[in-house]
Design an enzyme around this catalytic site. Structure first.
Site, PDB file in Angstrom:
ATOM      1  N   CYS A  92      -4.377  -1.432  -1.783  1.00 23.41           N
ATOM      2  CA  CYS A  92      -4.597   0.008  -1.952  1.00 23.41           C
ATOM      3  C   CYS A  92      -5.630   0.168  -3.057  1.00 23.41           C
ATOM      4  O   CYS A  92      -5.447  -0.361  -4.160  1.00 23.41           O
ATOM      5  CB  CYS A  92      -3.283   0.679  -2.346  1.00 23.41           C
ATOM      6  N   ASP A 145       0.877  -1.175   0.000  1.00 19.18           N
ATOM      7  CA  ASP A 145       0.000   0.000   0.000  1.00 19.18           C
ATOM      8  C   ASP A 145       0.910   1.218   0.000  1.00 19.18           C
ATOM      9  O   ASP A 145       2.121   1.109   0.227  1.00 19.18           O
ATOM     10  CB  ASP A 145      -0.883  -0.011   1.257  1.00 19.18           C
ATOM     11  N   SER A 146       0.300   2.380  -0.204  1.00 25.47           N
ATOM     12  CA  SER A 146       1.065   3.616  -0.122  1.00 25.47           C
ATOM     13  C   SER A 146       1.552   3.885   1.301  1.00 25.47           C
ATOM     14  O   SER A 146       2.501   4.649   1.483  1.00 25.47           O
ATOM     15  CB  SER A 146       0.185   4.772  -0.581  1.00 25.47           C
ATOM     16  N   GLU A 152      -4.358   8.870   9.385  1.00 28.40           N
ATOM     17  CA  GLU A 152      -2.904   8.872   9.609  1.00 28.40           C
ATOM     18  C   GLU A 152      -2.570   9.583  10.933  1.00 28.40           C
ATOM     19  O   GLU A 152      -1.615   9.232  11.612  1.00 28.40           O
ATOM     20  CB  GLU A 152      -2.178   9.572   8.447  1.00 28.40           C
ATOM     21  N   HIS A 168      -7.714   2.889   4.178  1.00 30.25           N
ATOM     22  CA  HIS A 168      -7.651   3.593   5.465  1.00 30.25           C
ATOM     23  C   HIS A 168      -9.014   3.646   6.168  1.00 30.25           C
ATOM     24  O   HIS A 168      -9.077   3.763   7.384  1.00 30.25           O
ATOM     25  CB  HIS A 168      -7.187   5.037   5.254  1.00 30.25           C
ATOM     26  N   CYS A 182     -11.342   2.712   0.245  1.00 24.98           N
ATOM     27  CA  CYS A 182      -9.970   3.128   0.554  1.00 24.98           C
ATOM     28  C   CYS A 182      -9.555   2.312   1.762  1.00 24.98           C
ATOM     29  O   CYS A 182     -10.345   2.153   2.708  1.00 24.98           O
ATOM     30  CB  CYS A 182      -9.932   4.617   0.882  1.00 24.98           C
TER      31      CYS A 182
HETATM   32  N1  DGL Z   1      -4.524   3.328   0.880  1.00 21.74           N
HETATM   33  C1  DGL Z   1      -4.946   4.276  -0.137  1.00 21.74           C
HETATM   34  C2  DGL Z   1      -6.175   3.725  -0.876  1.00 21.74           C
HETATM   35  O1  DGL Z   1      -6.728   2.705  -0.511  1.00 21.74           O
HETATM   36  C3  DGL Z   1      -5.244   5.620   0.438  1.00 21.74           C
HETATM   37  C4  DGL Z   1      -4.032   6.400   0.862  1.00 21.74           C
HETATM   38  C5  DGL Z   1      -3.397   7.156  -0.278  1.00 21.74           C
HETATM   39  O2  DGL Z   1      -4.017   8.104  -0.800  1.00 21.74           O
HETATM   40  O3  DGL Z   1      -2.280   6.840  -0.616  1.00 21.74           O
HETATM   41  O4  DGL Z   1      -6.601   4.325  -1.835  1.00 21.74           O
END
Ligand code: DGL
Length: 271
Positions: free
Chosen positions: A75, A12-13, A154, A188, A186
């Site tokens: 992600c 993931d990011s 975050e 998160h 998402c």
């Molecule tokens: N984990 C990313 C997603 O599911 C969100 C965080 C990001 O923007 O990098 O899209």
């Protein structure tokens, strides 16, 4: 080591993909996992598709170099804009989070309107409406970019007046357009699950079905490994290795909340 017992690669990011790791470890406890969070370049959700593809290829190569048997793209942004490219470039299975979430949403909706919250990149890609349409032609899909939610998570702001107002602001337009199933598009957002559920129910004046794509993804990965006959053969619990591209200490501090338990040591790497 046979390929059965090779680890799964998950990336993931940043932190959000750990919600998928948690679901994978619950559903597939014997699988070992190498997780990479590209914390040096988070967020991906505000970047162009070309940039996300480039970053995603870099992450995937770190994992393939470590001998993973499959890659789970934890992600939504990467799954929305880079999945096909990863499948073309990599010589191993690549699974994303959008199709499982869309399938679960279409099943829960049974023809009702589906609402999707996601990053700007995910929403702009149109990936969710396309994916839901592949499972149900009856459900209309309404979407809402929710860019403030990633920084709130975050920062660990998961409850209280500020996240409540932000969540409400993003839910209002999709609930007003009839959404009674809402996909957390998402990785998160599952951390805000309870808050989103409460506010959605309140705005709709009745129960709304909130879909957490992490669990649906773990189920899809389990089915995939079973069908390919590449489930781990070990009898003990699989290991978890955590890699990040920056700030391992602050990642470790928050990772426990995502994983629902103390995290292992976090190692910093360069891409
Ligand atoms: N984990 C990313 C997603 O599911 C969100 C965080 C990001 O923007 O990098 O899209």
């Amino acid at each position: 080591m046979t390929s059965h017992d090779a680890p799964l690669g998950v990336f993931d990011s940043g932190l959000g993909g750990l919600t998928v790791v948690r679901a994978l470890r619950e559903r597939l406890p014997r699988e070992s996992i190498i997780y990479l969070g590209d914390t040096a370049r988070v967020p991906y959700g505000t970047r162009s598709a070309d940039t996300v593809v480039r970053y995603a290829l870099g992450c995937a190569r770190v994992l393939t170099d470590r001998g993973v048997k499959a890659i789970v793209v934890a992600c939504n942004t990467v799954s929305a804009v880079a999945l096909e490219r990863l499948r073309i470039e990599l010589d191993l299975p690549v699974l994303g989070v959008i199709e499982p979430g869309a399938r679960a949403a279409a099943a829960a909706a049974a023809g009702a309107t589906v609402g999707v919250l996601g990053t700007a990149g995910t929403i702009a890609s149109g990936a969710y409406p396309r994916a839901v349409a592949a499972f149900s032609t009856r459900s209309e899909v309404v979407t809402q970019a929710a860019p403030m939610l990633v920084p709130l998570v975050e920062e660990g702001w998961l409850d209280g007046e500020v996240p409540r107002l932000v969540v409400r602001r993003y839910l209002e337009p999709i609930v007003a357009r009839g959404a009674r199933v809402i996909v957390l598009g998402c990785t998160h957002y599952p951390l805000l699950f309870d808050l989103i559920q409460r506010e959605a129910d309140d705005l709709a004046g009745g129960p709304v079905h909130v879909v957490d794509g992490a669990r649906a993804t773990a189920e899809t990965v389990a089915t995939f490994l079973e069908e390919r006959a590449v489930l781990s053969t070990r009898t003990e619990r699989g290991s978890l290795e955590l890699l990040v591209t920056d700030l391992p200490k602050s990642f470790a501090d928050v990772a426990g909340r995502f994983l629902g338990g103390p995290p292992p040591e976090v190692t910093q790497i360069d891409l």
